[in-house]
Design an enzyme around this catalytic site. Structure first.
Site, PDB file in Angstrom:
ATOM      1  N   TYR A  18       0.783  -1.248  -0.092  1.00 36.24           N
ATOM      2  CA  TYR A  18       0.001  -0.065  -0.092  1.00 36.24           C
ATOM      3  C   TYR A  18       0.862   1.305   0.037  1.00 36.24           C
ATOM      4  O   TYR A  18       0.619   2.211  -0.888  1.00 36.24           O
ATOM      5  CB  TYR A  18      -0.839   0.151   1.185  1.00 36.24           C
ATOM      6  N   GLU A  40     -11.315   5.910   4.915  1.00 34.39           N
ATOM      7  CA  GLU A  40     -10.932   6.571   5.962  1.00 34.39           C
ATOM      8  C   GLU A  40     -11.881   6.705   7.124  1.00 34.39           C
ATOM      9  O   GLU A  40     -11.874   6.912   8.292  1.00 34.39           O
ATOM     10  CB  GLU A  40     -10.499   7.840   5.413  1.00 34.39           C
ATOM     11  N   TRP A  48      -5.310   1.681  10.463  1.00 31.30           N
ATOM     12  CA  TRP A  48      -5.279   1.361   8.804  1.00 31.30           C
ATOM     13  C   TRP A  48      -5.190  -0.005   8.305  1.00 31.30           C
ATOM     14  O   TRP A  48      -5.827  -0.388   7.599  1.00 31.30           O
ATOM     15  CB  TRP A  48      -4.389   2.314   8.277  1.00 31.30           C
TER      16      TRP A  48
END
Length: 187
Positions: A18, A40, A48
């Site tokens: 990522y 988000e 995350w």
């Protein structure tokens, strides 16, 4: 020779991929901006990596992040999503996703695209910071405060300043790669 990466992603292949391929790359495409905004909002209060591990499940559950479809979700679809163990089953966040899709479309109608709207906050180009350590980057800024307030005024939910700053980092509005990270000069 091993590439130097930002410290937050080191050691997890999913995180590293990522970081190497997406994080901090300027995004001007409305579909991708919406996907990141939704991810988000689900990340709020969580790590995350938790969201990244469920990203494919979110994509399936939310019709490939098609905001036009999501804006039309009724209670039946919301109930279905709340039973889906593959995503984060938070009732307020699921409902916020529908509300945010509707508000997203309204912004597109007003500004021509969500991209034009959001990138206007940084005059259309990324802000490049110079952090030696990712821990030095702030969780919020005056700019993320301003953008968060504007989004809330327009009906968005779960778009506090911390969520918005993370969105700005993820979509390249802000380059917060560490200065010695191999991606710092690439994005």
């Amino acid at each position: 020779m091993e590439k130097h990466r930002c410290g937050w992603c080191v050691g997890d292949p999913l995180y590293e991929a990522y970081h190497d391929n997406e994080w901090g790359v300027p995004v001007y495409d409305d579909d991708t901006l919406f996907e990141f905004l939704i991810l988000e909002t689900f990340q709020a209060g969580l790590s995350w990596i938790t969201v990244l591990k469920k990203r494919d499940n979110f994509r399936k559950a939310f019709d490939d992040f098609d905001y036009k479809k999501i804006a039309q979700y009724g209670q039946g679809k919301i109930d279905e999503l709340l039973q889906d163990a593959g995503i984060i089953r938070n009732k307020l966040k699921v409902r916020a996703t529908v509300t945010n899709a509707q508000a997203f479309i309204e912004i597109q109608e007003e500004f021509g695209s969500f991209s034009k709207y959001i990138w206007n906050f940084v005059d259309g180009k990324p802000i490049t910071n110079a952090w030696k350590n990712y821990k030095d980057a702030p969780a919020t800024t005056t700019l993320s405060d301003t953008l968060s307030k504007d989004l809330k005024k327009r009906g968005f939910k779960f778009v506090g300043s911390t969520v918005i700053y993370a969105h700005m980092q993820a979509t390249g509005m802000v380059n917060d790669h560490e200065v010695d990270c191999f991606r710092y000069n690439e994005v």
